[in-house]
Enzyme design. Structure first.
Site, PDB file in Angstrom:
ATOM      1  N   GLU A 183      -9.458 -27.008 -47.650  1.00  0.00           N
ATOM      2  CA  GLU A 183      -8.521 -27.820 -48.425  1.00  0.00           C
ATOM      3  C   GLU A 183      -9.187 -28.364 -49.681  1.00  0.00           C
ATOM      4  OE1 GLU A 183      -5.185 -30.053 -46.390  1.00  0.00           O
ATOM      5  OE2 GLU A 183      -6.380 -31.750 -47.087  1.00  0.00           O
ATOM      6  N   HIS A 202     -19.989 -12.622 -26.938  1.00  0.00           N
ATOM      7  CA  HIS A 202     -19.005 -11.906 -26.133  1.00  0.00           C
ATOM      8  C   HIS A 202     -17.649 -11.841 -26.850  1.00  0.00           C
ATOM      9  CE1 HIS A 202     -21.661 -11.883 -22.574  1.00  0.00           C
ATOM     10  NE2 HIS A 202     -22.097 -13.020 -23.095  1.00  0.00           N
ATOM     11  N   LYS A 249       4.926 -28.747 -48.099  1.00  0.00           N
ATOM     12  CA  LYS A 249       5.780 -29.804 -47.565  1.00  0.00           C
ATOM     13  C   LYS A 249       7.149 -29.801 -48.249  1.00  0.00           C
ATOM     14  CE  LYS A 249       1.994 -32.950 -46.354  1.00  0.00           C
ATOM     15  NZ  LYS A 249       1.353 -34.253 -46.650  1.00  0.00           N
TER      16      LYS A 249
END
Length: 528
Positions: free
Chosen positions: A322, A351, A455
């Site tokens: 950000e 793994h 937003k």
């Protein structure tokens, strides 16, 4: 490179900070001999920019704000006596309030002692507190932490189900600077409903961490919540973990927040050094620049070899991405900067994706985090003279070597143990690195216009959904998405309208029914 040369390079490029119990090894980064000297003028410019920021300059011109998260660990640096007093008062308030909760001076609505707390927030209002809570949790914690960090109804239901009857003994901490963040508002409304269903007075279980006079502040004041804690416009969400945003949850959990602040403050002091080779944040920012050509051309893989640091990469995703992910530089030129971050934990990484790191596309560099102390107390042996911790150390060293053999770059942060001071230091180290790197690539690390755009776009979708439902109510025979779009005068929104209808129809309580046609174009929707 021979083993002897590697040792010399290691000794020559190891930055040790004994005051912190921390060191940074950059010897496995393949920068050329003249790189540090060539970057020194830019680094000194970055130091100067950081000094100006810490002195109280307007570092976020988009919003006309100072950027003061460093003051949180050393209030004497605050530009005014008023700000210094507010910082000191907030930390003291967190400590005093938490002590009263633990002692039972403050009880729940049913007269019970609180033994759990629920944090409602998102982004910086949750990621930092979650990381600290997980890293420093113990079986002796006076309160257990839970989080609502999204607006996913099923996710909320899972948390409330886990709380069960303990809801009556759960304190709720609602965190939102503006008080208008929709995800946090929704979580608060869902929590209020859960308490109401349980016959409990939500206000007598709730505290707010918010800006003075915000929507949330007004609600908490009007409903007589237990207490309100401050947030300031000069602290960004992703750098707020050493404010009440992170300190209150940590103190409630029983974490020594004074030690956390001390560790962060000591790291701040060390990373203010203008001697680059003795400054771990400066060196790390230069390694970011080297690895990515200052253009974000490679990803940062964070591999902590400690379970307690599993959530660190999630926290760093917001802090780094950000801050660094920007379209424009400080002169307004299009640069599309960024630094992608992902990670797991060792030795789980071996793994999972170390195979690709070693032999696949070389589009990354690694930051290992090594913790020297295996566990508190005595440990058992799993083989003659060998413990589980020895294996963890071996896997770390093995992975580091295996990557180097294939020309994959890495650096290593080594700390002695994971405690509150160490967590504070790691947070401060990466905060400073982000700020210095932003100066090196000439961007503003302290705004987030892309987040605001998302937003606003979400708000448009919600408004469109309301309009779609209004149209459906007028047409009993049902309509296709394209017909609704035409009636609304927005033919270019047919795809969005179809997505809205499909979502509503999948939730029967919303009262929308689809015709189950295989074709999206021909599916008709009506109010059921």
């Amino acid at each position: 490179m021979t083993t002897q040369n590697l040792w010399k390079r290691y000794c020559g490029h190891l930055c040790s900070c004994p005051e912190l119990g921390l060191s940074l090894d950059i010897s496995r980064m393949n920068f050329e001999d003249g790189f540090l000297d060539r970057m020194e003028p830019a680094m000194q410019h970055a130091f100067a920019a950081m000094q100006e920021l810490e002195s109280g300059s307007i570092a976020n011109p988009d919003e006309g704000r100072m950027v003061g998260h460093y003051w949180l660990r050393n209030p004497s640096l605050a530009p005014t006596p008023e700000i210094r007093k507010e910082i000191e008062g907030a930390a003291a308030q967190c400590i005093t309030f938490s002590r009263r909760i633990h002692e039972g001076t403050i009880l729940s609505a049913s007269g019970q002692k609180f033994n759990r707390f629920l944090v409602i927030g998102i982004g910086g209002s949750a990621l930092g507190p979650q990381f600290v809570a997980d890293a420093l949790s113990s079986s002796n914690d006076p309160m257990k932490a839970y989080f609502l960090d999204n607006t996913d109804p099923d996710g909320m239901d899972r948390v409330f189900a886990e709380l069960g009857d303990d809801l009556a003994r759960t304190l709720v901490v609602v965190i939102s600077k503006s008080g208008s963040t929709k995800e946090t508002r929704n979580g608060m409304l869902e929590a209020q409903a859960a308490y109401r269903r349980a016959g409990l007075d939500f206000a007598r279980h709730a505290v707010a961490v918010t800006g003075d006079g915000s929507e949330l502040d007004k609600v908490a004041l009007a409903e007589c919540w237990i207490e309100r804690f401050p947030m300031w416009d000069w602290v960004g969400g992703r750098t707020s973990v050493t404010s009440a945003v992170g300190l209150l949850p940590a103190a409630l959990q029983g974490i020594n927040i004074q030690a956390l602040l001390k560790g962060a403050g000591m790291c701040d002091t060390i990373t203010r050094r203008m001697d680059t080779i003795k400054n771990p944040a400066a060196l790390m920012s230069l390694m970011w620049h080297h690895a990515t050509n200052g253009r974000g051309e490679k990803d940062l893989v964070v591999l902590p070899y400690k379970d307690r640091l599993l959530l660190f990469s999630r926290y760093l995703q917001q802090l780094i991405m950000e801050s660094i992910g920007k379209e424009l530089d400080l002169e307004g030129k299009i640069v599309c900067q960024g630094l992608s971050v992902y990670g797991n934990k060792g030795s789980t990484d071996q793994h999972a994706y170390v195979q690709q790191l070693r032999e696949g596309v070389a589009n990354f560099f690694v930051t290992f985090i090594e913790v020297l102390r295996d566990r508190d107390g005595a440990t058992m042996q799993v083989e003659d003279g060998i413990t589980s911790g020895d294996y963890l150390f071996g896997f770390f060293q093995g992975t580091r070597t295996a990557l180097f053999e294939k020309g994959r770059e890495s650096m290593t942060i080594t700390v002695e143990t994971v405690d509150a001071a160490t967590i504070g230091a790691l947070i401060a180290l990466f905060e400073r690195t982000v700020g210095l790197y932003a100066s090196l690539v000439n961007i503003n690390a302290y705004h987030q216009p892309g987040v605001e755009a998302g937003k606003k776009a979400a708000g448009v979708v919600i408004s469109l959904q309301k309009a779609v439902v209004d149209v459906l109510k007028k047409h009993l025979q049902g309509l296709t998405a394209e017909e609704i779009a035409s009636e609304l005068g927005t033919p270019d929104q047919a795809e969005s309208i179809f997505a809205i209808l499909r979502h509503l129809a999948a939730n029967p309580e919303r009262g929308v029914k689809g015709s189950n046609d295989e074709s999206a174009e021909n599916t008709r929707y009506s109010m059921s």
